[in-house]
Design a protein around this motif. Structure first.
Motif, PDB file in Angstrom:
ATOM      1  N   LEU A  86      43.194 -60.577   1.578  1.00 39.37           N
ATOM      2  CA  LEU A  86      42.486 -60.457   0.302  1.00 39.37           C
ATOM      3  C   LEU A  86      41.125 -59.811   0.526  1.00 39.37           C
ATOM      4  O   LEU A  86      40.386 -60.215   1.418  1.00 39.37           O
ATOM      5  CB  LEU A  86      42.314 -61.831  -0.330  1.00 39.37           C
ATOM      6  N   SER A  87      40.844 -58.804  -0.272  1.00 41.93           N
ATOM      7  CA  SER A  87      39.542 -58.134  -0.233  1.00 41.93           C
ATOM      8  C   SER A  87      38.860 -58.316  -1.580  1.00 41.93           C
ATOM      9  O   SER A  87      39.330 -57.796  -2.591  1.00 41.93           O
ATOM     10  CB  SER A  87      39.712 -56.644   0.058  1.00 41.93           C
ATOM     11  N   LYS A  88      37.757 -59.081  -1.572  1.00 38.97           N
ATOM     12  CA  LYS A  88      36.992 -59.264  -2.817  1.00 38.97           C
ATOM     13  C   LYS A  88      36.342 -57.953  -3.247  1.00 38.97           C
ATOM     14  O   LYS A  88      36.239 -57.673  -4.439  1.00 38.97           O
ATOM     15  CB  LYS A  88      35.914 -60.327  -2.621  1.00 38.97           C
ATOM     16  N   ILE A  89      35.941 -57.142  -2.283  1.00 35.18           N
ATOM     17  CA  ILE A  89      35.288 -55.864  -2.589  1.00 35.18           C
ATOM     18  C   ILE A  89      36.259 -54.908  -3.266  1.00 35.18           C
ATOM     19  O   ILE A  89      35.959 -54.310  -4.300  1.00 35.18           O
ATOM     20  CB  ILE A  89      34.697 -55.232  -1.311  1.00 35.18           C
ATOM     21  N   ASP A  90      37.450 -54.779  -2.692  1.00 32.10           N
ATOM     22  CA  ASP A  90      38.449 -53.865  -3.248  1.00 32.10           C
ATOM     23  C   ASP A  90      39.317 -54.514  -4.319  1.00 32.10           C
ATOM     24  O   ASP A  90      40.158 -53.828  -4.923  1.00 32.10           O
ATOM     25  CB  ASP A  90      39.346 -53.326  -2.129  1.00 32.10           C
ATOM     26  N   LYS A  91      39.137 -55.819  -4.523  1.00 31.23           N
ATOM     27  CA  LYS A  91      39.890 -56.576  -5.538  1.00 31.23           C
ATOM     28  C   LYS A  91      41.397 -56.414  -5.372  1.00 31.23           C
ATOM     29  O   LYS A  91      42.130 -56.115  -6.306  1.00 31.23           O
ATOM     30  CB  LYS A  91      39.448 -56.189  -6.952  1.00 31.23           C
ATOM     31  N   LYS A  92      41.851 -56.607  -4.125  1.00 26.21           N
ATOM     32  CA  LYS A  92      43.281 -56.493  -3.848  1.00 26.21           C
ATOM     33  C   LYS A  92      43.672 -57.467  -2.752  1.00 26.21           C
ATOM     34  O   LYS A  92      42.830 -57.995  -2.023  1.00 26.21           O
ATOM     35  CB  LYS A  92      43.655 -55.070  -3.450  1.00 26.21           C
ATOM     36  N   ALA A  93      44.978 -57.719  -2.660  1.00 25.88           N
ATOM     37  CA  ALA A  93      45.532 -58.574  -1.623  1.00 25.88           C
ATOM     38  C   ALA A  93      46.969 -58.136  -1.371  1.00 25.88           C
ATOM     39  O   ALA A  93      47.559 -57.395  -2.162  1.00 25.88           O
ATOM     40  CB  ALA A  93      45.481 -60.039  -2.042  1.00 25.88           C
ATOM     41  N   GLU A  94      47.521 -58.619  -0.273  1.00 20.08           N
ATOM     42  CA  GLU A  94      48.910 -58.341   0.068  1.00 20.08           C
ATOM     43  C   GLU A  94      49.757 -59.579  -0.225  1.00 20.08           C
ATOM     44  O   GLU A  94      49.403 -60.692   0.178  1.00 20.08           O
ATOM     45  CB  GLU A  94      49.025 -57.979   1.549  1.00 20.08           C
ATOM     46  N   ILE A  95      50.857 -59.392  -0.937  1.00 22.63           N
ATOM     47  CA  ILE A  95      51.770 -60.485  -1.234  1.00 22.63           C
ATOM     48  C   ILE A  95      52.847 -60.552  -0.159  1.00 22.63           C
ATOM     49  O   ILE A  95      53.227 -59.530   0.424  1.00 22.63           O
ATOM     50  CB  ILE A  95      52.409 -60.331  -2.635  1.00 22.63           C
ATOM     51  N   GLY A  96      53.300 -61.759   0.107  1.00 23.11           N
ATOM     52  CA  GLY A  96      54.413 -61.970   1.018  1.00 23.11           C
ATOM     53  C   GLY A  96      55.246 -63.131   0.520  1.00 23.11           C
ATOM     54  O   GLY A  96      54.777 -63.959  -0.267  1.00 23.11           O
ATOM     55  N   PHE A  97      56.488 -63.189   0.961  1.00 24.36           N
ATOM     56  CA  PHE A  97      57.356 -64.285   0.555  1.00 24.36           C
ATOM     57  C   PHE A  97      58.541 -64.381   1.503  1.00 24.36           C
ATOM     58  O   PHE A  97      58.904 -63.415   2.160  1.00 24.36           O
ATOM     59  CB  PHE A  97      57.854 -64.117  -0.891  1.00 24.36           C
ATOM     60  N   TRP A  98      59.120 -65.570   1.562  1.00 20.63           N
ATOM     61  CA  TRP A  98      60.364 -65.783   2.300  1.00 20.63           C
ATOM     62  C   TRP A  98      61.052 -67.026   1.741  1.00 20.63           C
ATOM     63  O   TRP A  98      60.402 -67.916   1.199  1.00 20.63           O
ATOM     64  CB  TRP A  98      60.139 -65.910   3.807  1.00 20.63           C
ATOM     65  N   LEU A  99      62.368 -67.030   1.855  1.00 16.71           N
ATOM     66  CA  LEU A  99      63.185 -68.156   1.421  1.00 16.71           C
ATOM     67  C   LEU A  99      64.143 -68.561   2.530  1.00 16.71           C
ATOM     68  O   LEU A  99      64.572 -67.709   3.316  1.00 16.71           O
ATOM     69  CB  LEU A  99      64.058 -67.785   0.217  1.00 16.71           C
ATOM     70  N   LEU A 100      64.497 -69.826   2.546  1.00 14.40           N
ATOM     71  CA  LEU A 100      65.582 -70.258   3.409  1.00 14.40           C
ATOM     72  C   LEU A 100      66.849 -69.535   2.941  1.00 14.40           C
ATOM     73  O   LEU A 100      67.074 -69.384   1.734  1.00 14.40           O
ATOM     74  CB  LEU A 100      65.761 -71.776   3.320  1.00 14.40           C
TER      75      LEU A 100
END
Length: 180
Positions: A86-100
């Motif tokens: 997460l970058s507060k300056i650029d106002k963005k983040a990377e999403i991730g996910f996983w499931l069994l």
């Protein structure tokens, strides 16, 4: 900004991780089908403590937030979803996910991702959510498209995994300016 926050959908409870999740996280992040396209894997419960520490440190350092995806009624653990980088300056983040794996193809990620993205845009004031997906991971790319993420570009041979170069497809979702 990063107080513990529980989210709900029709079927699911999304809550912060706690020590009791250790065995479930290990089950997922040691399963060959889950880790095939995931950047982290563990070979013991002891090693998996690092993942729980990482979840906690992300939130404490305001660098991201991850949720355990659980059944709303019986609290059965299904997987994880969240943000890092997460970058507060650029106002963005990377999403991730996983499931069994036994829960793949049941719409869990699609249902869980909507309130998670809303949380990022509304509570964290992000303007952009990115996803980095191994180019061979067709299931994740399909889910991202269903969630309104747009393909941006492919970074070819940009990382080494299991002693071979992999390419990453970048997807992004921008905040709708009509959101309140």
């Amino acid at each position: 900004m990063f107080a513990s926050h529980t989210l709900y959908t029709d079927r699911f409870l999304l809550r912060q991780f706690h020590p009791n999740d250790l065995a479930s996280v290990f089950k997922g992040l040691s399963h060959p089908d889950v880790i095939r396209y995931y950047g982290v894997s563990y070979s013991s419960l002891e090693e998996t403590h690092d993942q729980l520490t990482w979840f906690n440190d992300l939130q404490k350092n305001e660098a991201g937030i991850w949720w355990a995806i659980c059944d709303k009624g019986n609290h059965k653990f299904y997987g994880a979803i969240g943000f890092n980088d997460l970058s507060k300056i650029d106002k963005k983040a990377e999403i991730g996910f996983w499931l069994l794996p036994e829960y793949w193809g049941t719409g869990i990620i699609k249902e869980a991702a909507n309130p998670v993205c809303d949380y990022a845009f509304e509570k964290l004031s992000l303007r952009k959510i990115e996803a980095m997906v191994e180019t061979e991971n067709e299931n994740s790319k399909k889910i991202l498209r269903k969630l309104g993420f747009d393909y941006q570009e492919t970074m070819k041979n940009c990382e080494i995994k299991n002693d071979r170069f992999i390419s990453l497809a970048i997807y992004a979702k921008l905040k709708n300016d009509n959101m309140t």
